[in-house]
Design a protein around this motif. Structure first.
Motif, short mmCIF file in Angstrom:
data_model
loop_
_atom_site.label_atom_id
_atom_site.label_comp_id
_atom_site.label_asym_id
_atom_site.label_seq_id
_atom_site.Cartn_x
_atom_site.Cartn_y
_atom_site.Cartn_z
N LYS A 43 86.31 9.68 -61.26
CA LYS A 43 86.24 9.21 -59.87
C LYS A 43 86.65 7.74 -59.79
CE LYS A 43 82.62 12.38 -58.39
NZ LYS A 43 81.23 12.51 -57.93
N MET A 44 86.19 6.95 -60.75
CA MET A 44 86.54 5.53 -60.75
C MET A 44 88.04 5.33 -60.96
SD MET A 44 85.09 2.32 -62.94
CE MET A 44 83.51 2.35 -62.11
N LYS A 45 88.63 6.11 -61.84
CA LYS A 45 90.07 6.02 -62.08
C LYS A 45 90.83 6.35 -60.80
CE LYS A 45 93.78 7.93 -64.89
NZ LYS A 45 94.12 8.91 -65.94
N ASP A 46 90.42 7.42 -60.13
CA ASP A 46 91.07 7.79 -58.87
C ASP A 46 90.94 6.66 -57.85
OD1 ASP A 46 91.76 10.22 -59.98
OD2 ASP A 46 90.12 11.31 -59.02
N LYS A 47 89.76 6.05 -57.78
CA LYS A 47 89.53 4.96 -56.83
C LYS A 47 90.40 3.75 -57.17
CE LYS A 47 86.23 1.83 -54.87
NZ LYS A 47 84.91 1.33 -54.76
N LEU A 48 90.47 3.41 -58.46
CA LEU A 48 91.30 2.28 -58.88
C LEU A 48 92.75 2.49 -58.46
CD1 LEU A 48 89.87 1.55 -62.43
CD2 LEU A 48 89.86 -0.02 -60.49
N LEU A 49 93.24 3.69 -58.64
CA LEU A 49 94.63 3.98 -58.33
C LEU A 49 94.88 4.12 -56.83
CD1 LEU A 49 95.40 6.43 -61.26
CD2 LEU A 49 96.13 4.05 -61.02
N LYS A 50 93.86 4.46 -56.08
CA LYS A 50 94.03 4.67 -54.65
C LYS A 50 93.79 3.39 -53.83
CE LYS A 50 92.46 7.67 -50.89
NZ LYS A 50 91.61 8.80 -50.54
N TYR A 51 92.76 2.62 -54.18
CA TYR A 51 92.34 1.51 -53.33
C TYR A 51 92.72 0.12 -53.84
CZ TYR A 51 89.64 5.02 -50.87
OH TYR A 51 89.27 6.13 -50.16
N SER A 52 93.19 -0.01 -55.06
CA SER A 52 93.62 -1.31 -55.55
C SER A 52 94.88 -1.72 -54.79
CB SER A 52 93.90 -1.26 -57.04
OG SER A 52 92.73 -0.92 -57.75
N ILE A 53 94.98 -3.01 -54.48
CA ILE A 53 96.07 -3.49 -53.64
C ILE A 53 96.95 -4.47 -54.41
CG2 ILE A 53 96.67 -4.69 -51.50
CD1 ILE A 53 93.86 -3.87 -50.48
N PRO A 54 98.21 -4.12 -54.64
CA PRO A 54 99.12 -5.08 -55.27
C PRO A 54 99.46 -6.19 -54.27
CG PRO A 54 100.11 -2.88 -55.18
CD PRO A 54 98.83 -2.83 -54.43
N ARG A 55 99.40 -7.43 -54.75
CA ARG A 55 99.72 -8.58 -53.89
C ARG A 55 100.70 -9.48 -54.64
NH1 ARG A 55 96.31 -8.27 -49.61
NH2 ARG A 55 94.22 -7.48 -49.95
N VAL A 56 101.70 -9.95 -53.93
CA VAL A 56 102.68 -10.88 -54.51
C VAL A 56 102.37 -12.27 -53.96
CG1 VAL A 56 105.13 -11.42 -54.73
CG2 VAL A 56 104.40 -9.03 -54.62
N ASP A 57 102.14 -13.23 -54.88
CA ASP A 57 101.82 -14.59 -54.45
C ASP A 57 103.08 -15.39 -54.16
OD1 ASP A 57 102.81 -15.40 -56.91
OD2 ASP A 57 100.87 -15.88 -57.76
N GLU A 58 102.88 -16.64 -53.79
CA GLU A 58 104.02 -17.49 -53.40
C GLU A 58 104.99 -17.75 -54.54
OE1 GLU A 58 100.50 -19.89 -54.63
OE2 GLU A 58 100.77 -18.42 -53.05
N ASN A 59 104.54 -17.55 -55.79
CA ASN A 59 105.43 -17.73 -56.95
C ASN A 59 106.17 -16.46 -57.33
OD1 ASN A 59 104.52 -20.40 -57.20
ND2 ASN A 59 102.81 -19.77 -58.47
N GLY A 60 105.93 -15.40 -56.58
CA GLY A 60 106.59 -14.13 -56.86
C GLY A 60 105.87 -13.29 -57.91
N GLU A 61 104.68 -13.75 -58.35
CA GLU A 61 103.91 -13.01 -59.35
C GLU A 61 103.05 -11.96 -58.65
OE1 GLU A 61 101.73 -15.59 -61.93
OE2 GLU A 61 103.44 -16.94 -62.17
N THR A 62 102.99 -10.79 -59.26
CA THR A 62 102.20 -9.70 -58.71
C THR A 62 100.83 -9.67 -59.36
OG1 THR A 62 104.19 -8.39 -58.31
CG2 THR A 62 102.09 -7.20 -58.36
#
Length: 111
Positions: A43-62
């Motif tokens: 369940k935790m793995k599914d949640k990590l893959l579903k609700y984690s949010i990729p964000r790109v900062d001002e330096n272009g790093e994800t």
């Protein structure tokens, strides 16, 4: 009354490699854990893959924004400790007992 959502209070930002390691750690518990832990890890793995949010900062790093409720963070720490294969040379439980006894005595003396 409008529908309200409650954000999980624990937030971590990790890089892509750390995110991959975290999901791999949980995957190991899915495969090798006992029945209860294996189901919860899935369940935790599914949640990590579903609700984690990729964000790109001002330096272009994800970075990946991950949020946990208290009990989820507790379980994740347990999973981490369960997958480590350490053989401590010191019995830290005995050290803990001595420290707690000393702390208790100091507290009683200061009252």
């Amino acid at each position: 009354m409008a529908f309200q959502t409650k954000k999980p209070p624990i937030r971590i930002m990790v890089d892509i490699d750390t995110f991959n390691n975290l999901v791999e750690l949980v995957s190991i518990v899915v495969q090798e854990g006992d029945e209860r832990n294996s189901k919860y890890a899935e369940k935790m793995k599914d949640k990590l893959l579903k609700y984690s949010i990729p964000r790109v900062d001002e330096n272009g790093e994800t970075n990946i924004d991950i949020r946990f409720y208290n009990n989820e963070a507790q379980d994740l720490i347990y999973f981490l400790m369960a997958t480590l294969d350490l053989k401590p040379e010191t019995d830290y439980y005995e050290v803990l007992k001595k420290v707690r006894e000393s702390f208790k005595q100091n507290t009683e003396e200061n009252e």
